[in-house]
Scaffold this active site. Structure first.
Site, mmCIF file in Angstrom:
data_model
loop_
_atom_site.group_PDB
_atom_site.id
_atom_site.type_symbol
_atom_site.label_atom_id
_atom_site.label_comp_id
_atom_site.label_asym_id
_atom_site.label_seq_id
_atom_site.Cartn_x
_atom_site.Cartn_y
_atom_site.Cartn_z
ATOM 1 C CB SER A 134 -1.002 0.103 1.230
ATOM 2 O OG SER A 134 -0.391 0.122 2.488
ATOM 3 C CE LYS A 172 -3.678 2.349 3.272
ATOM 4 N NZ LYS A 172 -3.394 1.056 3.828
#
Length: 218
Positions: A134, A172
Site C-alpha cells: 500500500s 499508511k
C-alpha cells in the site's frame, strides 16, 4: 576450550596459506620449522598455541589478531562492544495494542543505530517486516520498518504509521482531520481510509509510528 581455538587456528592458517599460494613446506621454511610442524598445526594436532604464532602471522602477512579471528567473528565482536548500536527485535507483525504484553513472533535480531530510537527504550521499538504494497514505492513488500509503540510517541500529521483496527493492520500515512482520522496510501491502487472519531467509541485503533525504513536488497 583451547583445543577448539587450536583447531580454528589451524583451519585459519591453512586458508591463509593457500590464499598466498604457499605450500606447507614453504611456510615452514619461512618460520624456520619443518613442514610436519605446519601440517600438525593445520590438522589441530597440537596441544598448545605455538610460540611461533607471531612468525606465522608475519609470514602470512596478517596480524596475530587476524590470524586468531575470522572477519565474521571480528564483526560480531565489534558489534557487541559498539555503544552506538542496540539490538532490536525483528517481528512478524505488530501486536494489537502495544508491545507490552503483546504476542509477537520474533524472526530475527538487528543491530540498530541508537539514534534511530529517538531516546525511546529499546523494548518500545521493533523492526517489522512489511507484507503489503500500500505504500509503494516508498515502502515495498519485504522491507523492514522500525516502529515505536504509539503510547510512547506523538503521532503527527503526515507521519507514516502502522494502524491496527479491529485486528486489521495497515501501513499508511496518518492525518487527523478533526472529526475523523485519514489513513492515506502511497500506492494509487488503494483508497484512503477515513475513520470517523465517533466510531472509535465502538472500535479499537492503535498506532505504531514508523521511525525508519530499511529497504530490502534486490
Amino acid at each position: 576450550m583451547e583445543s577448539t581455538i587450536i583447531k580454528k587456528l589451524g583451519k585459519r592458517v591453512r586458508k591463509l596459506r593457500k590464499a598466498k599460494g604457499l605450500s606447507s613446506d614453504k611456510l615452514a621454511e619461512l618460520i624456520g620449522r619443518e613442514g610436519s610442524f605446519i601440517r600438525r598445526l593445520e590438522t589441530g594436532r597440537m596441544k598448545n598455541i605455538p610460540e611461533d604464532i607471531e612468525k606465522i602471522a608475519q609470514a602470512l602477512g596478517v596480524s596475530i589478531a587476524e590470524l586468531l579471528t575470522t572477519p565474521e567473528e571480528k564483526k560480531e565482536i565489534e558489534l557487541e562492544f559498539r555503544t552506538d548500536l542496540v539490538t532490536i527485535l525483528v517481528i512478524n507483525g505488530v501486536p494489537a495494542s502495544g508491545f507490552e504484553g503483546g504476542d509477537t513472533e520474533i524472526i530475527d535480531y538487528l543491530p540498530t543505530p541508537r539514534e534511530m530510537l529517538r531516546g525511546l527504550p529499546q523494548e518500545r521499538v521493533a523492526w517489522v517486516k512489511v507484507v503489503g504494497d500500500s505504500m509503494e514505492p516508498k515502502v515495498s513488500r519485504g522491507d523492514l520498518v522500525l516502529v515505536a509503540d504509539g503510547s510512547w510517541v506523538e503521532v503527527k500529521n503526515g507521519d507514516l504509521v502502522i494502524a491496527v483496527m479491529d485486528g486489521e493492520k495497515t501501513l499508511k500515512r496518518f492525518y487527523d482531520k478533526g472529526n475523523y482520522i485519514l489513513l492515506v496510501p502511497e500506492n494509487e491502487s488503494y483508497e484512503p481510509l477515513m475513520i470517523p472519531k465517533d466510531k472509535l467509541k465502538e472500535t479499537s485503533l492503535y498506532l505504531y509510528k514508523v521511525l525508519g525504513i530499511l529497504k530490502r536488497m534486490q
